[in-house]
Design an enzyme around this catalytic site. Structure first.
Site, PDB file in Angstrom:
ATOM      1  CE  LYS A  59      -3.790  -2.405   2.288  1.00  0.00           C
ATOM      2  NZ  LYS A  59      -4.489  -2.757   3.522  1.00  0.00           N
ATOM      3  CD  GLN A 103      -3.464  -4.370   6.623  1.00  0.00           C
ATOM      4  OE1 GLN A 103      -3.614  -3.308   6.018  1.00  0.00           O
ATOM      5  NE2 GLN A 103      -3.817  -5.521   6.112  1.00  0.00           N
ATOM      6  CG  ASP A 126      -9.522   0.504   5.501  1.00  0.00           C
ATOM      7  OD1 ASP A 126      -9.387  -0.026   4.387  1.00  0.00           O
ATOM      8  OD2 ASP A 126      -8.773   0.290   6.471  1.00  0.00           O
TER       9      ASP A 126
HETATM   10  N1  GUN Z   1      -6.946  -6.372   6.328  1.00  0.00           N
HETATM   11  C1  GUN Z   1      -7.307  -7.078   5.222  1.00  0.00           C
HETATM   12  N2  GUN Z   1      -7.919  -6.272   4.330  1.00  0.00           N
HETATM   13  C2  GUN Z   1      -7.937  -5.034   4.873  1.00  0.00           C
HETATM   14  C3  GUN Z   1      -8.420  -3.783   4.425  1.00  0.00           C
HETATM   15  O1  GUN Z   1      -8.979  -3.627   3.328  1.00  0.00           O
HETATM   16  N3  GUN Z   1      -8.239  -2.742   5.286  1.00  0.00           N
HETATM   17  C4  GUN Z   1      -7.641  -2.891   6.485  1.00  0.00           C
HETATM   18  N4  GUN Z   1      -7.517  -1.814   7.250  1.00  0.00           N
HETATM   19  N5  GUN Z   1      -7.181  -4.034   6.928  1.00  0.00           N
HETATM   20  C5  GUN Z   1      -7.321  -5.104   6.114  1.00  0.00           C
END
Ligand code: GUN
Length: 313
Positions: A59, A103, A126
């Site tokens: 990311k 995350q 998110d």
């Molecule tokens: N863990 C797995 N997918 C995601 C996501 O799209 N956002 C976040 N914050 N954590 C994740």
């Protein structure tokens, strides 16, 4: 619908994601030129789960490639819930940070919902904050979770007709299933949401014009779930480490078998790939389908957050 084909056409999420990233890079440059603002995305990682560490680094890298400022705040696994909350509050107050992503999953014992609710809704790239979830529910602008938003972008950009179609979503998570259902409804689909307690799950799934598999079970969606010619979107991602499972899913696919022998694993989704290729009209591959779209939509959300911070819509 691709009814006559013997092999499903590929829905190339990777190509759609590339297009979106290029648009985001152009938007970032434009925002910098017009307002002197560089979009800032900060990712908070708690602990050292190897998969999460890779996702977070990807990311960060993708954001930098789009001309954004991006950083990772790494906290040790034993960080207290209050200390995580303080980190989020500091990022909320930092004007150079337009988007915050914590995350998931967080370590055992940390109240994820409390952490999510601490993120300022205007920085919640998110789309997990209840205010953004509520905005999606009633159809007003807000941040939409990246994976389902990416699926809609991919379907639209590939000119898949949605209006009036029966969409079946397998999975009811807050991250994928529920927002996916709402977005499909917004596109005028007739939506059915299925889950592990659904009676005759294959029978219900097989009614779908558009089938979204977000169950989290390797290869579960086999031919019995798929109506001939259906559009099948595979949201699952699983590591496969043994040759027997590779053969069960892919047949004698030498590339996949070679990957297991040399790299130790290959990846597959919730959909049985050989079954689906012979029955679906359109199919997302794994890898290269939904995965790349999630990151692309995160970048789009981060750009939108930065644009909104200067009063642009
Ligand atoms: N863990 C797995 N997918 C995601 C996501 O799209 N956002 C976040 N914050 N954590 C994740």
């Amino acid at each position: 619908m691709n009814l006559n084909a013997e092999t499903a056409a590929v829905l190339d999420g990777k190509a759609t994601a590339k297009q979106i990233r290029q648009e985001v890079a152009a938007g970032s440059a434009e925002l910098h030129a017009s307002h002197g603002v560089v979009p800032g995305l900060t990712v908070v990682l708690v602990g050292d789960d190897p998969a999460s560490s890779i996702y977070v680094r990807n990311k960060e890298k993708a954001a930098k490639k789009c001309g954004m400022n991006s950083s990772i705040v790494s906290l040790p696994a034993n960080t207290t819930e209050d200390a995580i909350i303080s980190t989020v509050e500091r990022l909320n107050a930092d004007p150079a940070v337009h988007g915050i992503l914590v995350q998931l999953p967080l370590p055992d014992g940390v109240d994820e919902q409390r952490v999510i609710e601490t993120i300022h809704p205007d920085k919640d790239v998110d789309g997990f904050h209840p205010q953004n979830a509520g905005r999606l529910m009633i159809g007003i602008p807000g941040f939409v979770p990246c994976t389902p938003a990416g699926v809609i972008e991919m379907l639209k950009r590939n000119e898949i007709e949605l209006k009036g179609k029966h969409a079946v979503v397998i999975g009811r998570s807050n991250i994928v299933g529920k927002p996916m259902a709402l977005l499909l409804l917004r596109e005028h689909c007739t939506v059915t949401v299925c889950h592990s307690r659904t009676k005759d799950l294959p029978g219900v799934a097989a009614q779908a014009d558009i089938l979204i598999a977000a169950v989290g079970r390797l290869g579960m969606v086999d031919a019995s779930f798929i109506r001939p010619g259906a559009v099948v979107v595979d949201v699952g991602i699983h590591r496969v480490e043994d040759e027997e499972t590779v053969r069960r899913l892919f047949g004698e696919d030498e590339k996949r078998l070679e990957a297991v022998r040399t790299k130790g694993s290959t990846v597959a989704g919730d959909v049985h790939p050989v079954d689906a290729r012979g029955r679906a009209g359109w199919l997302t591959p794994v890898p290269g389908g939904v995965g790349p779209l999630t990151i692309a939509m995160l970048l789009k959300n981060a750009l939108d957050a930065a644009r909104r911070s200067v009063g642009l819509d």
